[in-house]
Design a protein around this motif. Structure first.
Motif, PDB file in Angstrom:
ATOM      1  N   VAL A   1    -137.068  10.404  35.016  1.00 18.28           N
ATOM      2  CA  VAL A   1    -136.391   9.564  36.007  1.00 18.28           C
ATOM      3  C   VAL A   1    -134.906   9.905  36.047  1.00 18.28           C
ATOM      4  CG1 VAL A   1    -135.841   7.200  36.692  1.00 18.28           C
ATOM      5  CG2 VAL A   1    -138.076   7.720  35.718  1.00 18.28           C
ATOM      6  N   ALA A   2    -134.316  10.142  34.877  1.00 17.08           N
ATOM      7  CA  ALA A   2    -132.905  10.521  34.810  1.00 17.08           C
ATOM      8  C   ALA A   2    -132.674  11.833  35.557  1.00 17.08           C
ATOM      9  CB  ALA A   2    -132.459  10.649  33.353  1.00 17.08           C
ATOM     10  N   ARG A   3    -133.564  12.808  35.364  1.00 19.32           N
ATOM     11  CA  ARG A   3    -133.422  14.095  36.050  1.00 19.32           C
ATOM     12  C   ARG A   3    -133.559  13.918  37.562  1.00 19.32           C
ATOM     13  NH1 ARG A   3    -136.539  15.876  31.602  1.00 19.32           N
ATOM     14  NH2 ARG A   3    -138.450  15.696  32.843  1.00 19.32           N
ATOM     15  N   TYR A   4    -134.502  13.083  37.965  1.00 18.99           N
ATOM     16  CA  TYR A   4    -134.713  12.843  39.393  1.00 18.99           C
ATOM     17  C   TYR A   4    -133.469  12.221  40.026  1.00 18.99           C
ATOM     18  CZ  TYR A   4    -136.709  10.948  43.697  1.00 18.99           C
ATOM     19  OH  TYR A   4    -136.954  10.626  45.008  1.00 18.99           O
ATOM     20  N   ALA A   5    -132.922  11.196  39.381  1.00 15.39           N
ATOM     21  CA  ALA A   5    -131.715  10.539  39.908  1.00 15.39           C
ATOM     22  C   ALA A   5    -130.538  11.515  39.943  1.00 15.39           C
ATOM     23  CB  ALA A   5    -131.382   9.321  39.057  1.00 15.39           C
ATOM     24  N   TYR A   6    -130.424  12.336  38.911  1.00 18.20           N
ATOM     25  CA  TYR A   6    -129.363  13.356  38.827  1.00 18.20           C
ATOM     26  C   TYR A   6    -129.430  14.268  40.048  1.00 18.20           C
ATOM     27  CZ  TYR A   6    -126.664  17.285  36.846  1.00 18.20           C
ATOM     28  OH  TYR A   6    -125.756  18.290  36.625  1.00 18.20           O
ATOM     29  N   HIS A   7    -130.628  14.755  40.355  1.00 14.87           N
ATOM     30  CA  HIS A   7    -130.788  15.699  41.466  1.00 14.87           C
ATOM     31  C   HIS A   7    -130.647  15.021  42.828  1.00 14.87           C
ATOM     32  CE1 HIS A   7    -131.681  19.160  39.004  1.00 14.87           C
ATOM     33  NE2 HIS A   7    -132.663  18.526  38.375  1.00 14.87           N
ATOM     34  N   GLN A   8    -130.708  13.699  42.845  1.00 12.30           N
ATOM     35  CA  GLN A   8    -130.455  12.962  44.084  1.00 12.30           C
ATOM     36  C   GLN A   8    -128.969  12.664  44.263  1.00 12.30           C
ATOM     37  OE1 GLN A   8    -132.938  12.437  46.327  1.00 12.30           O
ATOM     38  NE2 GLN A   8    -134.177  13.588  44.853  1.00 12.30           N
ATOM     39  N   GLY A   9    -128.151  13.116  43.309  1.00 11.33           N
ATOM     40  CA  GLY A   9    -126.706  12.924  43.415  1.00 11.33           C
ATOM     41  C   GLY A   9    -126.206  11.601  42.880  1.00 11.33           C
ATOM     42  N   LEU A  10    -126.997  10.940  42.037  1.00 11.68           N
ATOM     43  CA  LEU A  10    -126.608   9.639  41.480  1.00 11.68           C
ATOM     44  C   LEU A  10    -126.104   9.785  40.046  1.00 11.68           C
ATOM     45  CD1 LEU A  10    -129.651   7.464  42.636  1.00 11.68           C
ATOM     46  CD2 LEU A  10    -127.417   7.637  43.752  1.00 11.68           C
ATOM     47  N   PHE A  11    -125.083   9.003  39.715  1.00  8.38           N
ATOM     48  CA  PHE A  11    -124.715   8.856  38.307  1.00  8.38           C
ATOM     49  C   PHE A  11    -125.848   8.121  37.596  1.00  8.38           C
ATOM     50  CE2 PHE A  11    -120.405   9.171  40.168  1.00  8.38           C
ATOM     51  CZ  PHE A  11    -119.852  10.140  39.331  1.00  8.38           C
ATOM     52  N   VAL A  12    -126.088   8.482  36.346  1.00 14.09           N
ATOM     53  CA  VAL A  12    -127.140   7.828  35.566  1.00 14.09           C
ATOM     54  C   VAL A  12    -126.526   7.261  34.292  1.00 14.09           C
ATOM     55  CG1 VAL A  12    -129.379   8.070  34.444  1.00 14.09           C
ATOM     56  CG2 VAL A  12    -128.838   9.475  36.444  1.00 14.09           C
ATOM     57  N   LEU A  13    -126.566   5.921  34.165  1.00 14.69           N
ATOM     58  CA  LEU A  13    -126.028   5.243  32.988  1.00 14.69           C
ATOM     59  C   LEU A  13    -127.206   4.748  32.145  1.00 14.69           C
ATOM     60  CD1 LEU A  13    -123.782   5.071  35.253  1.00 14.69           C
ATOM     61  CD2 LEU A  13    -122.921   3.083  34.025  1.00 14.69           C
ATOM     62  N   ALA A  14    -127.129   4.971  30.847  1.00 15.69           N
ATOM     63  CA  ALA A  14    -128.230   4.570  29.966  1.00 15.69           C
ATOM     64  C   ALA A  14    -127.690   4.081  28.641  1.00 15.69           C
ATOM     65  CB  ALA A  14    -129.196   5.730  29.754  1.00 15.69           C
ATOM     66  N   GLN A  15    -128.534   3.310  27.960  1.00 17.84           N
ATOM     67  CA  GLN A  15    -128.187   2.809  26.639  1.00 17.84           C
ATOM     68  C   GLN A  15    -128.300   3.939  25.616  1.00 17.84           C
ATOM     69  OE1 GLN A  15    -127.387  -0.453  26.285  1.00 17.84           O
ATOM     70  NE2 GLN A  15    -127.064  -0.504  24.074  1.00 17.84           N
ATOM     71  N   SER A  16    -127.266   4.071  24.795  1.00 20.82           N
ATOM     72  CA  SER A  16    -127.287   5.046  23.703  1.00 20.82           C
ATOM     73  C   SER A  16    -126.695   4.356  22.474  1.00 20.82           C
ATOM     74  CB  SER A  16    -126.461   6.288  24.063  1.00 20.82           C
ATOM     75  OG  SER A  16    -126.448   7.204  22.988  1.00 20.82           O
ATOM     76  N   GLY A  17    -127.593   3.984  21.551  1.00 26.71           N
ATOM     77  CA  GLY A  17    -127.108   3.219  20.398  1.00 26.71           C
ATOM     78  C   GLY A  17    -126.658   1.846  20.843  1.00 26.71           C
ATOM     79  N   ASP A  18    -125.423   1.505  20.517  1.00 26.46           N
ATOM     80  CA  ASP A  18    -124.881   0.197  20.875  1.00 26.46           C
ATOM     81  C   ASP A  18    -124.061   0.222  22.149  1.00 26.46           C
ATOM     82  OD1 ASP A  18    -126.004  -0.899  18.595  1.00 26.46           O
ATOM     83  OD2 ASP A  18    -124.236  -0.449  17.362  1.00 26.46           O
ATOM     84  N   SER A  19    -123.986   1.358  22.819  1.00 27.62           N
ATOM     85  CA  SER A  19    -123.130   1.454  23.989  1.00 27.62           C
ATOM     86  C   SER A  19    -123.848   2.140  25.143  1.00 27.62           C
ATOM     87  CB  SER A  19    -121.849   2.224  23.642  1.00 27.62           C
ATOM     88  OG  SER A  19    -122.176   3.548  23.224  1.00 27.62           O
ATOM     89  N   MET A  20    -123.217   2.058  26.332  1.00 28.19           N
ATOM     90  CA  MET A  20    -123.721   2.725  27.515  1.00 28.19           C
ATOM     91  C   MET A  20    -123.010   4.065  27.673  1.00 28.19           C
ATOM     92  SD  MET A  20    -125.967   0.582  28.793  1.00 28.19           S
ATOM     93  CE  MET A  20    -126.236   1.366  30.389  1.00 28.19           C
ATOM     94  N   VAL A  21    -123.740   5.051  28.187  1.00 21.29           N
ATOM     95  CA  VAL A  21    -123.156   6.379  28.433  1.00 21.29           C
ATOM     96  C   VAL A  21    -123.613   6.863  29.798  1.00 21.29           C
ATOM     97  CG1 VAL A  21    -123.082   6.991  25.982  1.00 21.29           C
ATOM     98  CG2 VAL A  21    -125.103   7.573  27.352  1.00 21.29           C
ATOM     99  N   ILE A  22    -122.852   7.809  30.354  1.00 23.75           N
ATOM    100  CA  ILE A  22    -123.269   8.494  31.572  1.00 23.75           C
ATOM    101  C   ILE A  22    -124.005   9.763  31.147  1.00 23.75           C
ATOM    102  CG2 ILE A  22    -122.498   9.766  33.604  1.00 23.75           C
ATOM    103  CD1 ILE A  22    -120.287   7.775  33.982  1.00 23.75           C
ATOM    104  N   LEU A  23    -125.239   9.921  31.578  1.00 27.13           N
ATOM    105  CA  LEU A  23    -126.052  11.050  31.163  1.00 27.13           C
ATOM    106  C   LEU A  23    -125.713  12.336  31.918  1.00 27.13           C
ATOM    107  CD1 LEU A  23    -129.593   9.363  30.887  1.00 27.13           C
ATOM    108  CD2 LEU A  23    -127.885   9.707  29.092  1.00 27.13           C
ATOM    109  N   ASN A  24    -125.058  12.205  33.077  1.00 29.65           N
ATOM    110  CA  ASN A  24    -124.735  13.392  33.874  1.00 29.65           C
ATOM    111  C   ASN A  24    -123.780  14.313  33.118  1.00 29.65           C
ATOM    112  OD1 ASN A  24    -125.122  10.825  35.439  1.00 29.65           O
ATOM    113  ND2 ASN A  24    -125.440  12.308  37.087  1.00 29.65           N
TER     114      ASN A  24
END
Length: 215
Positions: free
Chosen positions: A183-206
């Motif tokens: 899903v992250a790859r799909y959103a990436y290729h649609q030109g969207l920023f992707v924010l996700a939980q990583s540990g205790d914080s949020m990160v941008i996966l792009n």
């Protein structure tokens, strides 16, 4: 041998006795059939009563089950709403920092933005604005392909329904506590920023090569 008058009267007497015995047996049989019929009717009525009682119990149980299902669905809905609110409050403070790190100097961040134009309307979970740029963010507890597609439609609709933002460079982002890699790859290729939980914080996966789509 000649038949005498006495013989005739004797035969008539025997016939009378036989007829009475036949009538008695007929009456006994008729009474027995009547009693059997009454017993059958009683049993039928008893079976009908038990059937109605069983049917009523099943109806009561069905109504009780329906109420319990409605209560469970309501509890699940409330839990989903609370979880969505929790994820949004996780994303909200992180969005300011994360987009600033990507060169979008956030000046304003609004939650649950509703835009109405006639009979048409839409809602944006988070709207990040820095003067000449805006990012519409959709927040989910678990992100799916459907969520991404719906948000792409929402962004296009946002541009049409919000005249005050037409002069801005409009971008999109999706965020989730759980973001499957596909899903992250799909959103990436649609030109969207992707924010996700990583540990205790949020990160941008792009990655740094990512170029956001502008609507």
């Amino acid at each position: 041998m000649a038949t005498t008058a006495d013989d005739v009267w004797r035969l008539l007497g025997e016939l009378a006795v036989a007829q009475k015995e036949t009538e008695r047996r007929f009456q006994e049989t008729e009474q027995l059939l009547k009693e059997q019929s009454q017993e059958a009717e009683r049993r039928f009525q008893e079976a009908e009563r038990r059937f109605q009682e069983t049917e009523q119990v099943l109806k009561d149980q069905a109504r009780k089950t329906d109420r319990q299902i409605q209560q469970v669905n309501q509890q699940i809905g409330n839990l989903g709403n609370r979880l969505g609110e929790f994820v949004e409050w996780q994303v909200r403070p992180a969005a300011v920092r994360l987009f600033r790190e990507r060169g979008i100097a956030v000046r304003q961040l609004a939650s649950d933005v509703t835009i109405e134009a006639g009979e048409d309307s839409l809602e944006i979970d988070l709207l990040v604005v820095n003067g000449d740029e805006a990012v519409a963010v959709e927040v989910k507890s678990k992100l799916s392909h459907t969520d991404v597609n719906e948000h792409l439609e929402r962004i296009a609709k946002f541009r049409r329904l919000s005249p005050q933002h037409r002069s801005m460079k409009l971008m999109g982002a999706v965020a989730g506590m759980v973001v499957p890699p596909e899903v992250a790859r799909y959103a990436y290729h649609q030109g969207l920023f992707v924010l996700a939980q990583s540990g205790d914080s949020m990160v941008i996966l792009n990655d740094d090569k990512f170029k956001p789509k502008a609507w």
